[in-house]
Design a protein around this motif. Structure first.
Motif: not given
Ligand code: AMP
Length: 565
Positions: A209-211, A324-330, A347-355, A374-376, A448-450, A539-541
């Motif tokens: 996972t990207s760190g 477009m995905a990986g981070a908040t898509c303005p 389309q916007i996709a949302y997810g994480m490596t673990e899924t 929205t992320v759909g 956001g993230r927790s 490309g993750k901030i």
């Protein structure tokens, strides 16, 4: 209808009950003469039949290295044809591919190889400022003493050898050419036998996972996980064998190897790699010259393409869709991608490596407002829910932690049952750590993230909301919002702003823009004007880095080492 934040995706589309090798063979049989892979920077083009030739030869090469199903094989290279060949070849013989970030340096490489117990590594010659051969010789001084395949290393006791993609590597390494030659000597029947003994629930890939947070953990994914996730993403995009997808995102990340390669594989579409690493100009030229119908990217990539001074000189009218995905898509960036890049079905996709990675995705049939904001909704055959801190479902419209369940959830973190148990609960729900809201129709917005939430004077502030807001002043090209400690309010808001070329604004101008438009407590106390943000290779901030930098710059150093700042 329940007013709780839970949805189950549609079940009308069946999952693929097969291994990646079987899916590959099916596509080759259906579309042998269609273009499968285009690698622009290597000037290579393969039809599915030609790709199958290479994949089968290298799959037999892996058997010649005495790799068995379940063994681990590392790949440490930027995007290239060999990456794709190794992905499919390893899947055909059930060898678990360990994706190693091309930006890793020696200690990170050692960690990944050791933690996953890789028996072989395939590496590029060099990438950007990393001389891979030199780094490996430093890490493995024994390389020079042993023949490839017979390596004995105290630091990496399980590693037997390294294959180099260099044209003429030193003799410490097995060359890519030699690996292919070894494969030619293995009978095709041996590959068929090996392939027929595999099943789709076996692990086939480990992705660290990207760190952006914490220590890297090896998300272990099965054929079933990633093949189906790539397939379903393509169903949503309505991809066919006539589509041509430009993949500027890295292959070592699931965005490239699952949503890119496996999505194309399952729909017979063409995979097009514009370069070894992202470059906006090269990506635009590739779309135009290859008459691409689809394009992927994280938001910062699309922003760089949209803002490129030469963009309008390229004919992008062949584009139809993309992700477009990986981070908040303005919202503003989505709108411009639709209007200025002709990606009307983006389309916007949302997810994480673990899924695997995608859990939620917008659809081309969604109304524009929903598609950009929205992320759909939950992807087919998956479930989503949003829970409070006690794990109870929240009602529609209320913020909580997003959780995912279904075929896409990883087997676990490699060799780390404790972290696995923390991430996936006993009922099979993967906790994402992302804060989200679900509406009555099941559309989800990520807020956001927790740990991303800023609490200022008891008021909760969601960086996502502010980031969206700052896309409205015309001068602003990109923005990231973080919180830093503050003695009076607990936390204060800091906005990092990147302007469009030849535009600017002062902090006071931005503050007065806020004054009429948002609650005063949300107005950033500090602005920092930048040309770029600290980012991972995907490309993750890296907000934690931004926080460190802002704290360093803005807060007085504590006199006695206490944590007043
Ligand atoms: P990774 O495992 O590297 O793919 O990172 C996953 C994380 O990226 C998620 O937990 C989210 O925080 C973030 N992410 C991915 N896609 C989106 C999206 N469309 N909108 C907002 N955040 C996203």
């Amino acid at each position: 209808m329940s007013h709780f934040s839970y949805t189950c995706g549609p079940k009308d589309k069946n999952l693929l009950a097969m291994t990646i090798g079987e899916a590959f063979d099916n596509t080759v049989a259906r579309f042998p003469e269609r273009e499968a892979l285009v690698v622009r920077h290597q000037q290579l083009r393969y039809t599915w039949a030609q790709l199958a030739d290479a994949v089968d030869r290298y799959a037999r090469g892996l058997l010649a290295l005495r790799l068995k199903p379940g063994d681990r094989l590392g790949i440490w290279a930027p995007n290239c044809a060999e990456w794709c060949i190794v992905q499919f070849a390893s899947a055909k013989v059930g060898v678990v591919l360990v994706n190693i970030n091309p930006a890793y340096r020696t200690s990170e490489l050692e960690y990944a190889l050791k933690q996953s117990g890789c028996k072989w590594l395939i590496c590029a010659r060099a990438f950007k400022t990393s001389d891979y051969h030199a780094m490996l010789s430093g890490l493995l001084p024994e390389l020079a003493q042993y023949l490839p395949g017979e390596l004995t290393s105290s630091r990496l006791p399980e590693l037997r050898g390294v294959v180099s993609l260099a044209a003429e590597p030193p003799s410490d390494f097995l060359s890519w050419y030699e690996l292919g030659a070894l494969g030619t000597a293995v009978a095709p029947e041996q590959l068929l036998t090996c392939q027929s003994e595999l099943h789709f629930d076996q692990p086939i890939n480990i992705q660290y996972t990207s760190g952006t947070t914490g220590f890297p953990k090896g998300a272990t994914l099965s054929h079933y996980n990633i093949l189906n996730n790539g397939y379903m993403a393509g169903v949503s995009l309505k991809l066919t064998e006539h589509d041509r997808l430009v993949i500027p995102v890295p292959l070592y990340h699931c965005f490239g190897m699952v949503l890119g390669n496996l999505c194309c594989l399952t729909h017979g579409s063409t995979m097009i790699y514009p370069g070894d690493a992202f470059d906006p100009l090269v990506t635009l030229a590739t779309v135009a010259e290859e008459k691409a119908t689809a394009l992927y990217g994280v938001p910062t990539m699309f922003i760089a393409e949209l803002d490129h001074p030469q963009r309008s000189s390229f004919d992008l009218s062949s584009l139809r869709t993309g992700i477009m995905a990986g981070a908040t898509c303005p919202v503003e960036v989505m709108r411009r991608v639709i209007s200025d890049m002709h990606m009307k079905e983006v389309q916007i996709a949302y997810g994480m490596t673990e899924t695997s990675p995608v859990s939620l995705q917008t659809s081309a049939d969604d109304e524009l407002e929903i598609r950009v904001a929205t992320v759909g909704r939950t992807q087919p055959q998956l479930e989503s829910k949003i829970v409070d801190e006690a794990g109870n479902l929240v009602v529609h419209g209320q913020i909580g932690e997003l959780c995912t369940r279904g075929y896409s959830v990883m087997i676990g973190y490699w060799g780390n049952p404790k972290a696995t148990a923390e991430a996936i609960d006993q009922d099979g729900w993967m906790r994402t750590g992302d804060l989200a809201i679900m509406d009555e129709q099941g559309y989800v917005s990520i807020v956001g993230r927790s740990k991303d939430m800023i609490i200022r004077g008891g008021e909760n502030i969601y960086p996502r909301e502010l980031e969206e807001f700052f896309f409205s002043p015309p001068a602003v090209a990109d923005v990231q919002v973080i919180g830093i400690p503050d003695q009076k309010y607990g936390e204060e808001v800091v906005a990092w702003i990147k302007f469009h070329p030849a535009h600017s604004a002062t902090a006071d101008e931005l503050r007065s823009w806020c004054k009429e438009r948002i609650a005063h407590f949300k107005t950033p106390r500090h602005f920092r004007f930048v040309d770029s943000f600290p980012m991972t290779v995907t490309g993750k901030i890296q907000k934690f880095r931004m926080r460190e930098i802002s704290i360093e710059e803005l807060l007085p150093a504590p006199v006695d080492g206490s944590v007043t700042r």
